[in-house]
Design a protein around this motif. Sequence first.
Motif, PDB file in Angstrom:
ATOM      1  N   GLU A  17      -5.523  16.320   0.185  1.00  0.00           N
ATOM      2  CA  GLU A  17      -6.802  15.784  -0.286  1.00  0.00           C
ATOM      3  C   GLU A  17      -6.836  14.260  -0.199  1.00  0.00           C
ATOM      4  N   VAL A  18      -5.726  13.607  -0.504  1.00  0.00           N
ATOM      5  CA  VAL A  18      -5.666  12.142  -0.426  1.00  0.00           C
ATOM      6  C   VAL A  18      -5.767  11.687   1.025  1.00  0.00           C
ATOM      7  N   ARG A  19      -5.047  12.341   1.909  1.00  0.00           N
ATOM      8  CA  ARG A  19      -5.144  11.989   3.333  1.00  0.00           C
ATOM      9  C   ARG A  19      -6.562  12.207   3.858  1.00  0.00           C
ATOM     10  N   GLU A  20      -7.196  13.294   3.431  1.00  0.00           N
ATOM     11  CA  GLU A  20      -8.570  13.579   3.863  1.00  0.00           C
ATOM     12  C   GLU A  20      -9.539  12.536   3.303  1.00  0.00           C
ATOM     13  N   TYR A  21      -9.336  12.136   2.057  1.00  0.00           N
ATOM     14  CA  TYR A  21     -10.177  11.085   1.471  1.00  0.00           C
ATOM     15  C   TYR A  21     -10.075   9.806   2.303  1.00  0.00           C
ATOM     16  N   LEU A  22      -8.838   9.402   2.627  1.00  0.00           N
ATOM     17  CA  LEU A  22      -8.640   8.180   3.410  1.00  0.00           C
ATOM     18  C   LEU A  22      -9.291   8.275   4.785  1.00  0.00           C
ATOM     19  N   PRO A  62     -29.175   9.508   8.683  1.00  0.00           N
ATOM     20  CA  PRO A  62     -29.166   9.530   7.210  1.00  0.00           C
ATOM     21  C   PRO A  62     -28.585  10.817   6.612  1.00  0.00           C
ATOM     22  N   GLU A  63     -28.909  11.970   7.166  1.00  0.00           N
ATOM     23  CA  GLU A  63     -28.414  13.234   6.613  1.00  0.00           C
ATOM     24  C   GLU A  63     -26.901  13.369   6.804  1.00  0.00           C
ATOM     25  N   SER A  64     -26.397  12.966   7.958  1.00  0.00           N
ATOM     26  CA  SER A  64     -24.954  13.014   8.207  1.00  0.00           C
ATOM     27  C   SER A  64     -24.217  12.049   7.284  1.00  0.00           C
ATOM     28  N   ARG A  65     -24.793  10.864   7.093  1.00  0.00           N
ATOM     29  CA  ARG A  65     -24.187   9.877   6.191  1.00  0.00           C
ATOM     30  C   ARG A  65     -24.156  10.424   4.760  1.00  0.00           C
ATOM     31  N   ARG A  66     -25.246  11.057   4.315  1.00  0.00           N
ATOM     32  CA  ARG A  66     -25.305  11.615   2.970  1.00  0.00           C
ATOM     33  C   ARG A  66     -24.233  12.687   2.784  1.00  0.00           C
ATOM     34  N   GLN A  67     -24.057  13.560   3.776  1.00  0.00           N
ATOM     35  CA  GLN A  67     -23.033  14.605   3.689  1.00  0.00           C
ATOM     36  C   GLN A  67     -21.628  13.996   3.618  1.00  0.00           C
ATOM     37  N   LEU A  68     -21.393  12.978   4.410  1.00  0.00           N
ATOM     38  CA  LEU A  68     -20.091  12.314   4.408  1.00  0.00           C
ATOM     39  C   LEU A  68     -19.841  11.634   3.055  1.00  0.00           C
ATOM     40  N   GLU A  69     -20.871  10.998   2.509  1.00  0.00           N
ATOM     41  CA  GLU A  69     -20.739  10.370   1.190  1.00  0.00           C
ATOM     42  C   GLU A  69     -20.411  11.409   0.116  1.00  0.00           C
ATOM     43  N   GLU A  70     -21.026  12.590   0.215  1.00  0.00           N
ATOM     44  CA  GLU A  70     -20.747  13.664  -0.741  1.00  0.00           C
ATOM     45  C   GLU A  70     -19.300  14.143  -0.614  1.00  0.00           C
ATOM     46  N   GLN A  71     -18.815  14.276   0.632  1.00  0.00           N
ATOM     47  CA  GLN A  71     -17.435  14.702   0.840  1.00  0.00           C
ATOM     48  C   GLN A  71     -16.456  13.673   0.274  1.00  0.00           C
ATOM     49  N   VAL A  72     -16.720  12.408   0.523  1.00  0.00           N
ATOM     50  CA  VAL A  72     -15.872  11.335  -0.007  1.00  0.00           C
ATOM     51  C   VAL A  72     -15.902  11.362  -1.532  1.00  0.00           C
TER      52      VAL A  72
END
Length: 131
Positions: A61-66, A81-91
């Motif tokens: 999980e830490v490696r994936e966060y980085l 915008p939608e892809s960025r929002r999804q990435l922000e949610e994953q982070v």
Amino acid sequence: MTLNVGQRVRLATDLRLAGSVTPAEEPSEEAGAFAASLALAAGIEGTVERVDEHHRQQSHEVREYLRLKSLLDDFGHQMPPESRRQLEEQVGALEEQWVAYQRRMFRVTVRVRLDNGFVLDDAPDEAFTSA
């Protein structure tokens, strides 16, 4: 608290050491000749002889966060915008693991020569307070 070589410290908690004991003059192949237990009371003082920092392993999980955070920081401004929002949610979903890892990124162990003559080696630094 950061411990330093030469610093006077006090054992913060009672310790019980248990395991096999071998007389110093015995060959190492006869390890475990005796079973023993030793109790050390909180408050015993000593001097730090060595401080070792050990890096903790990063979880998946830490490696994936980085990885995702780097992607977001480097390319987020170019993303739809939608892809960025999804990435922000994953982070955001992984941020708790990242914060926990940062709090305990380093494991510090010490070698302390106690005033009673005993030496504690590879002891966690949180077992001691400043004397």
